[in-house]
Design an enzyme around this catalytic site. Structure first.
Site, PDB file in Angstrom:
ATOM      1  N   THR A   1      34.290  77.866 -18.226  1.00  0.00           N
ATOM      2  CA  THR A   1      33.099  78.096 -18.522  1.00  0.00           C
ATOM      3  C   THR A   1      32.018  77.639 -17.940  1.00  0.00           C
ATOM      4  O   THR A   1      31.002  77.855 -17.437  1.00  0.00           O
ATOM      5  CB  THR A   1      32.958  78.307 -20.041  1.00  0.00           C
ATOM      6  N   VAL A   2      32.079  76.085 -18.353  1.00  0.00           N
ATOM      7  CA  VAL A   2      30.807  75.363 -18.144  1.00  0.00           C
ATOM      8  C   VAL A   2      30.766  74.819 -16.375  1.00  0.00           C
ATOM      9  O   VAL A   2      29.823  74.892 -16.005  1.00  0.00           O
ATOM     10  CB  VAL A   2      30.702  74.048 -18.807  1.00  0.00           C
TER      11      VAL A   2
ATOM     12  N   ALA B   1      38.981  70.553  -8.803  1.00  0.00           N
ATOM     13  CA  ALA B   1      40.535  70.370  -9.243  1.00  0.00           C
ATOM     14  C   ALA B   1      40.460  71.174 -10.615  1.00  0.00           C
ATOM     15  O   ALA B   1      39.567  71.183 -11.514  1.00  0.00           O
ATOM     16  CB  ALA B   1      40.732  68.949  -9.631  1.00  0.00           C
TER      17      ALA B   1
ATOM     18  N   LYS C   1      32.251  65.231 -25.652  1.00  0.00           N
ATOM     19  CA  LYS C   1      31.755  64.513 -26.766  1.00  0.00           C
ATOM     20  C   LYS C   1      32.881  63.642 -27.297  1.00  0.00           C
ATOM     21  O   LYS C   1      32.589  62.762 -28.156  1.00  0.00           O
ATOM     22  CB  LYS C   1      30.916  65.321 -27.662  1.00  0.00           C
TER      23      LYS C   1
ATOM     24  N   VAL D   1      26.026  66.597 -26.146  1.00  0.00           N
ATOM     25  CA  VAL D   1      25.459  66.872 -27.276  1.00  0.00           C
ATOM     26  C   VAL D   1      24.312  68.031 -27.254  1.00  0.00           C
ATOM     27  O   VAL D   1      23.295  67.948 -26.314  1.00  0.00           O
ATOM     28  CB  VAL D   1      24.646  65.551 -27.860  1.00  0.00           C
TER      29      VAL D   1
ATOM     30  N   GLY E   1      24.624  71.240 -26.054  1.00  0.00           N
ATOM     31  CA  GLY E   1      24.568  71.844 -24.875  1.00  0.00           C
ATOM     32  C   GLY E   1      23.162  71.528 -23.984  1.00  0.00           C
ATOM     33  O   GLY E   1      22.946  70.702 -23.614  1.00  0.00           O
TER      34      GLY E   1
ATOM     35  N   ILE F   1      20.094  71.648 -24.748  1.00  0.00           N
ATOM     36  CA  ILE F   1      18.940  71.083 -25.297  1.00  0.00           C
ATOM     37  C   ILE F   1      18.832  69.461 -24.720  1.00  0.00           C
ATOM     38  O   ILE F   1      19.733  68.799 -24.986  1.00  0.00           O
ATOM     39  CB  ILE F   1      18.943  70.665 -26.947  1.00  0.00           C
TER      40      ILE F   1
ATOM     41  N   GLY G   1      34.524  86.192 -30.460  1.00  0.00           N
ATOM     42  CA  GLY G   1      34.652  85.185 -29.269  1.00  0.00           C
ATOM     43  C   GLY G   1      33.654  83.913 -29.786  1.00  0.00           C
ATOM     44  O   GLY G   1      33.438  83.120 -28.990  1.00  0.00           O
TER      45      GLY G   1
ATOM     46  N   LYS H   1      29.319  64.495 -32.169  1.00  0.00           N
ATOM     47  CA  LYS H   1      27.673  64.390 -31.558  1.00  0.00           C
ATOM     48  C   LYS H   1      26.929  63.621 -32.346  1.00  0.00           C
ATOM     49  O   LYS H   1      26.088  62.861 -31.826  1.00  0.00           O
ATOM     50  CB  LYS H   1      27.411  66.069 -31.345  1.00  0.00           C
TER      51      LYS H   1
HETATM   52  N1  HSE Z   1      32.301  74.330 -30.310  1.00  0.00           N
HETATM   53  C1  HSE Z   1      30.802  73.928 -30.148  1.00  0.00           C
HETATM   54  C2  HSE Z   1      29.924  74.766 -30.977  1.00  0.00           C
HETATM   55  C3  HSE Z   1      30.368  74.061 -28.707  1.00  0.00           C
HETATM   56  O1  HSE Z   1      30.505  75.792 -31.594  1.00  0.00           O
HETATM   57  O2  HSE Z   1      28.847  74.463 -31.028  1.00  0.00           O
HETATM   58  C4  HSE Z   1      30.848  72.906 -27.649  1.00  0.00           C
HETATM   59  O3  HSE Z   1      30.389  71.719 -28.414  1.00  0.00           O
END
Ligand code: HSE
Length: 440
Positions: A13-14, A43, A105, A132, A134, A136, A187, A205
């Site tokens: 995803t990221v 990779a 993290k 930490v 995402g 922000i 999800g 975090k």
């Molecule tokens: N699983 C985390 C959350 C996102 O629900 O905020 C990734 O750190």
């Protein structure tokens, strides 16, 4: 100048968000960074899927070591997660003289000290804005924007999954288990949500923020961690009647009042006044409040997860490294904000020494003298009561709920008082005790 060459380890995803953002905004990014930034190699175990994301112009391999071994790669981006192969590859990338960007993290909260030392020895940067909250830019804010301040405390909603669950529990009056199932169906929660719902992700975090705020090594093993699995819908309702919302907060506080100084580092469900901005952060959103002695209270809000929000932080790190790659390592922003030889061993305080106010819910027999016995125990422990709420019993009902809010107290004293109250024959069920923070 030739574009900086980036190798991605993992394109989920990221990673795919990072690829897209770098492509879409390449002109702007080049103007900001002073040169282009290109993903040259990826990779991923699922080579076919990776190829379908990056197309023919990018070399895709299954083995991360091939990325690290490629002399053309300047920066390695680790997006695998966890402490296993991710740790090995990060250390190998550092040893190979590559700068590293990571969103991991867990890895930094547990092994950060070793990783930062290795990076320092090699003169490379390990950047982790995405680790930490995402998208922000909280690491940037703490490490650079607030660098004039003595940070006093930080309190953050730094896990979107649990904030989504708590928001749903409050909105719909549903219990934890029902909302968790719904969150998994939609999800919002992972199939194995343990790290999120038990508070571990938030503690990773909080550990990183604590180290940066107070100039200490990362010490996840000393964090006090409680999740939201035990939280009842009734407590969310009572808290609301008293003007509070319950949030899973990651909190770290400087404590100058204990001999030699100390640091609180904890994650737990917390009552927060409903009028605070952070109490109104709903759904999967994240927010962090930082209190500095010069600036006062500051608040950072945004998406803490997701493809492009997290990519926003990864790309910001890539731009930073591109700008800094030629700077003398001693003059770069230190990994934990403080110079590495200026880190302090200020202890993390045991939970018994933490100071907070409390919300107590006691199921009691509805008879004369019950309230007085309970308030006597609190008074004997020097715990001052802030508010009391008693649910009116229905006709014929012989028990009721008694809700007590206290002023600040040392946790050890509260635990003793709780033990004595629990032993009263008129207290009919395990007492619910939640911490409360005014955040002002
Ligand atoms: N699983 C985390 C959350 C996102 O629900 O905020 C990734 O750190």
């Amino acid at each position: 100048m030739k574009p900086i060459q980036v190798g991605l380890l993992g394109i989920g995803t990221v990673g795919s968000g990072t690829f897209k953002v770098l492509q879409r905004n390449q002109q702007e990014i080049r103007r900001r960074a002073g040169r282009g930034i290109e993903i040259a190699m990826v990779a991923d175990l699922d080579v076919e899927r990776a190829k379908s994301i990056v197309g023919d112009g990018v070399q895709v391999v299954a083995d991360g070591r091939q990325v690290i071994a490629n002399p053309a790669i300047d920066i390695v981006v680790e997006l695998i997660g966890g402490y296993g192969i991710a740790k090995t590859l990060v250390l190998e990338a550092i040893a190979a003289g590559k700068h590293v960007v990571t969103a991991n993290k867990a890895l930094l909260a547990v092994h950060g000290t070793e990783i930062f030392a290795a990076a320092r020895a090699q003169g490379v940067v390990v950047a982790f804005e995405a680790a930490v909250a995402g998208g922000i830019p909280i690491i940037k804010a703490l490490r650079e924007g607030l660098t004039a301040n003595r940070i006093e405390w930080i309190a953050g909603i730094i896990n979107g999954t649990t904030n989504f669950i708590l928001s749903e529990m409050r909105d719909k009056g549903l219990d934890f288990g029902t909302v968790l199932k719904e969150a998994q169906r939609l999800g919002y929660a992972e199939a194995d949500p343990t790290f999120d719902i038990e508070g571990v992700d938030a503690a990773h975090k909080a550990t990183i923020m604590s180290a940066i705020a107070f100039g200490t090594p990362v010490r996840f093993d000393q964090a006090h961690v409680e999740g939201i699995t035990q939280l009842a819908a009734a407590d969310i309702r009572y808290a609301e009647q008293l003007g509070y919302r319950i949030k899973l907060l990651g909190i770290t506080k400087r404590r100058d009042d204990v001999a030699g100084g100390g640091i609180e580092l904890r994650v737990h469900p917390t009552l927060v006044p409903a009028k605070r901005l952070i109490a109104n952060v709903e759904g999967a959103m994240n927010a962090v409040v930082v209190q500095g002695d010069a600036v006062g209270t500051t608040l950072y809000y945004g998406k803490g997860a997701g493809s492009e929000p997290t990519a926003s932080a990864v790309v910001a790190d890539l731009v930073d490294i591109t700008r800094l790659a030629t700077a003398d390592p001693d003059h770069r922003v230190p990994h934990l904000a403080f110079q590495h030889d200026a880190l302090a061993d200020t202890p993390i305080l045991p939970i018994a020494q933490v100071v907070t106010a409390f919300y107590l819910r006691l199921q009691v027999a509805d008879q004369t003298g019950v309230l007085s016995r309970i308030t006597t125990i609190l008074a004997e422990h020097d715990i001052s009561i802030d508010a009391v709420l008693q649910r009116e019993s229905a006709d014929g009902e012989t028990k009721t709920d008694l809700i007590i809010l206290t002023h600040d107290t040392v946790e050890g004293r509260m635990r003793e008082a709780l033990g004595q109250m629990q032993a009263l024959p008129t207290v009919l069920a395990p007492i619910v005790a939640l911490r409360k923070e005014e955040l002002s």
